[in-house]
Write a protein that holds these residues in place. Sequence first.
Motif, PDB file in Angstrom:
ATOM      1  N   ALA A 202      -9.050   6.259  -1.081  1.00 20.41           N
ATOM      2  CA  ALA A 202      -7.971   7.058  -1.522  1.00 20.41           C
ATOM      3  C   ALA A 202      -6.685   6.342  -1.778  1.00 20.41           C
ATOM      4  N   THR A 203      -6.998   4.924  -1.508  1.00 17.04           N
ATOM      5  CA  THR A 203      -5.785   4.054  -1.777  1.00 17.04           C
ATOM      6  C   THR A 203      -5.238   3.952  -3.326  1.00 17.04           C
ATOM      7  N   VAL A 204      -3.829   3.823  -3.508  1.00 22.30           N
ATOM      8  CA  VAL A 204      -3.541   3.643  -4.783  1.00 22.30           C
ATOM      9  C   VAL A 204      -2.441   2.822  -4.737  1.00 22.30           C
TER      10      VAL A 204
ATOM     11  N   PRO B 208      -2.903  11.067  -2.962  1.00 20.83           N
ATOM     12  CA  PRO B 208      -2.824  10.434  -1.824  1.00 20.83           C
ATOM     13  C   PRO B 208      -1.235  11.005  -1.262  1.00 20.83           C
ATOM     14  N   ALA B 209      -1.161  11.577   0.129  1.00 18.23           N
ATOM     15  CA  ALA B 209       0.112  12.067   0.425  1.00 18.23           C
ATOM     16  C   ALA B 209       0.800  11.313   1.322  1.00 18.23           C
TER      17      ALA B 209
ATOM     18  N   MET C  55       1.118  -1.239   0.092  1.00 15.32           N
ATOM     19  CA  MET C  55      -0.019   0.082   0.105  1.00 15.32           C
ATOM     20  C   MET C  55       0.913   1.272   0.138  1.00 15.32           C
ATOM     21  N   ILE C  56       0.707   2.132  -1.078  1.00  9.35           N
ATOM     22  CA  ILE C  56       1.361   3.230  -1.204  1.00  9.35           C
ATOM     23  C   ILE C  56       0.747   4.538  -1.021  1.00  9.35           C
ATOM     24  N   ALA C  57      -0.624   4.342  -0.756  1.00 12.12           N
ATOM     25  CA  ALA C  57      -1.178   5.672  -0.398  1.00 12.12           C
ATOM     26  C   ALA C  57      -2.056   5.853   0.507  1.00 12.12           C
ATOM     27  N   ALA C  58      -2.375   6.818   1.084  1.00 10.38           N
ATOM     28  CA  ALA C  58      -3.432   7.136   2.192  1.00 10.38           C
ATOM     29  C   ALA C  58      -4.207   8.583   1.939  1.00 10.38           C
TER      30      ALA C  58
END
Length: 353
Positions: free
Chosen positions: A345-347, A28-29, A17-20
């Motif tokens: 918002a996950t990417v 996502p930051a 998981m690389i997004a929040a």
Amino acid sequence: MNRKRCAGTVAVAAAAMIAATGPAGAEPATATAATTTSSTYDTTTAVGVHNAYEKAKYPYFADALDSGAALVEVDVWTNGLGVSWRVAHSNPLGNNSNCVGATTAAELRTKDRNQGFAGCLADMRAWHDAHPGHRPILVKVEMKDGFNAKGGRGPAEFDALIRQKLGDAVYGPGELAAGHTTLDEAVRAGGWPSRADLAGKFLFELIPGTVEENNPLDKLWTDVEYAGHLKDLAARGQLGRATAFPAVHGAAPGDPRERYADPALRPWFVVFDGDAATYLDGTIDTSWCDARHYLLIMTDAHKVPPALDPTHPTEVEALARVGKLAAAHASFATADWYPLPSVLATVVPRGGA
């Protein structure tokens, strides 16, 4: 087991998981967000909301846009029993939506709801103006009963309405095809831009609707009609007028575009859309789509065994499911997980890399 193209026996290792969540509208930051924004649009897996126009999910369409979702779905009716482009799930005569037709950001939650497609597009423009550089958002449009060209609601009018309301906020087939003869040629040459280059853009996907697909009298479905429209525009050097990407609807083995009798239509399909459980049932090789840079939308993500709650899974369960679909080469995993903005918002990297 023999694996066929576009969904099958795939690794299910969880993708990193690389997004929040971040500010409304933003990509996502996180510390690794650069990986996401520098990735091309076809190399990531993101999350979408089914029927985001429904008031039971979001009081206002602006709330859906604020949610962080990378895909929002809208149902559109065009039949002659009503006027204009109507937005509703089961009402073919009028509107039942959370769209208000805002002209400014201040109106996004103050005007009357139950507006049609033009009102939803107006909300998108007002929200876009208030969130410059927002994440790219794919707007999935289900044409419930298909186009109605004789009634002034055909593909050309669809494009004109979107261009009128959204202007340069749209990334369309003309931009993708630039320098190439077809969309297939463009994407297989690596034509999808980076997510960073798509900042501030809306993309549109078109699928045939449930009523259209079950109407024995309808011999010209949305996918065929719009693909023909793209082919004709390209032949006239006017592809820049187009606003949407028609999708091959329904998970199927092989190259699903072979269902189209006219081979000249097939290169205008670079988006595939179908049931996630079917894509993961061991009969279709989804890596075929990924290797060719085609977008793959997997719907009803919660139904993949073991089934999850359709609306309220835990965040851990939902994120694991997104990872599973990412490993199966989905570009988008969609469900009714509107209560989980952190999931929306996950990417993640497509293919579970």
